[in-house]
Scaffold this active site. Structure first.
Site, PDB file in Angstrom:
ATOM      1  N   GLY A   1       0.781  -1.229   0.000  1.00  0.00           N
ATOM      2  CA  GLY A   1       0.000   0.000   0.000  1.00  0.00           C
ATOM      3  C   GLY A   1       0.809   1.274   0.000  1.00  0.00           C
ATOM      4  O   GLY A   1       0.264   2.370  -0.026  1.00  0.00           O
ATOM      5  N   HIS A   2       2.143   1.164   0.029  1.00  0.00           N
ATOM      6  CA  HIS A   2       3.001   2.366   0.131  1.00  0.00           C
ATOM      7  C   HIS A   2       4.114   2.269  -0.907  1.00  0.00           C
ATOM      8  O   HIS A   2       5.256   1.981  -0.533  1.00  0.00           O
ATOM      9  CB  HIS A   2       3.598   2.465   1.534  1.00  0.00           C
ATOM     10  CG  HIS A   2       4.092   3.825   1.903  1.00  0.00           C
ATOM     11  ND1 HIS A   2       5.356   4.265   1.605  1.00  0.00           N
ATOM     12  CD2 HIS A   2       3.501   4.842   2.557  1.00  0.00           C
ATOM     13  CE1 HIS A   2       5.518   5.489   2.083  1.00  0.00           C
ATOM     14  NE2 HIS A   2       4.405   5.856   2.665  1.00  0.00           N
ATOM     15  N   PHE A   3       4.001   2.482  -2.037  1.00  0.00           N
ATOM     16  CA  PHE A   3       2.791   2.766  -2.782  1.00  0.00           C
ATOM     17  C   PHE A   3       2.698   1.758  -3.900  1.00  0.00           C
ATOM     18  O   PHE A   3       3.730   1.384  -4.453  1.00  0.00           O
ATOM     19  CB  PHE A   3       2.852   4.181  -3.356  1.00  0.00           C
ATOM     20  CG  PHE A   3       2.927   5.264  -2.305  1.00  0.00           C
ATOM     21  CD1 PHE A   3       1.793   5.686  -1.642  1.00  0.00           C
ATOM     22  CD2 PHE A   3       4.144   5.834  -1.979  1.00  0.00           C
ATOM     23  CE1 PHE A   3       1.856   6.697  -0.688  1.00  0.00           C
ATOM     24  CE2 PHE A   3       4.218   6.842  -1.025  1.00  0.00           C
ATOM     25  CZ  PHE A   3       3.070   7.268  -0.368  1.00  0.00           C
TER      26      PHE A   3
END
EC number: 4.2.1.59
Length: 159
Positions: A57-59
């Site tokens: 999720g990052h990223f």
């Protein structure tokens, strides 16, 4: 009893780190200690791989290791330095202690950290009194500073 352990070994591998730091996957952010001088300084590292869960999720499509995790890795490294400066390499005492963050100051992020990087933590003792330790230093990749910070922590009894 507080004492100085000047004759500590200077390198510690993951099996040693696991006996001193309470952190575990996914929050253990130190793979190896490559230099340690009690009451003075420490150098450690974490290998950053694409398999880190955080990159989901990052990223997506642009993986960048979060700055807060860089600071946490610096804090864990500083905690290892403080603990071993006081008690040496003593897993039994480590079971009874825990290091808590008190302050994080002068944090700067300079260059993104990405998969494939070896993230090195370079910290030195700024001052300490009893169980309160202040350390400062940098996180580096390939000799370039990617982040810097000053951290204060206290060593307490585990309940």
């Amino acid at each position: 009893m507080e004492q100085s352990h000047q004759n500590l070994q200077s390198q510690f591998f993951i099996e040693h780190i696991l006996q001193i730091l309470p952190h575990r996957y996914p929050m253990l952010l130190v793979d190896r200690i490559i230099e340690l001088q009690a009451n003075q300084k420490i150098v450690a590292y974490k290998n950053i791989t694409f398999n880190e869960d955080v990159f989901n999720g990052h990223f997506p499509n642009k993986p960048i290791f979060p700055g807060v995790l860089i600071v946490e890795g610096m804090a864990q490294t500083g905690g290892f330095l403080a603990f071993t400066s006081l008690w040496g390499f003593d897993p039994e005492i480590a079971k009874t202690k825990i290091v808590y963050f008190m302050t994080i100051d002068k944090v700067k992020f300079r260059i993104p950290v990405t998969p494939g990087d070896r993230l090195e933590y370079h910290l030195e003792v700024l001052k300490h009194k009893g169980m309160i330790w202040q350390v400062g230093g940098t996180a580096q990749v390939d000799g370039k500073v990617v982040a810097e910070a000053e951290l204060k922590a206290m060593i307490a009894e585990r309940e």
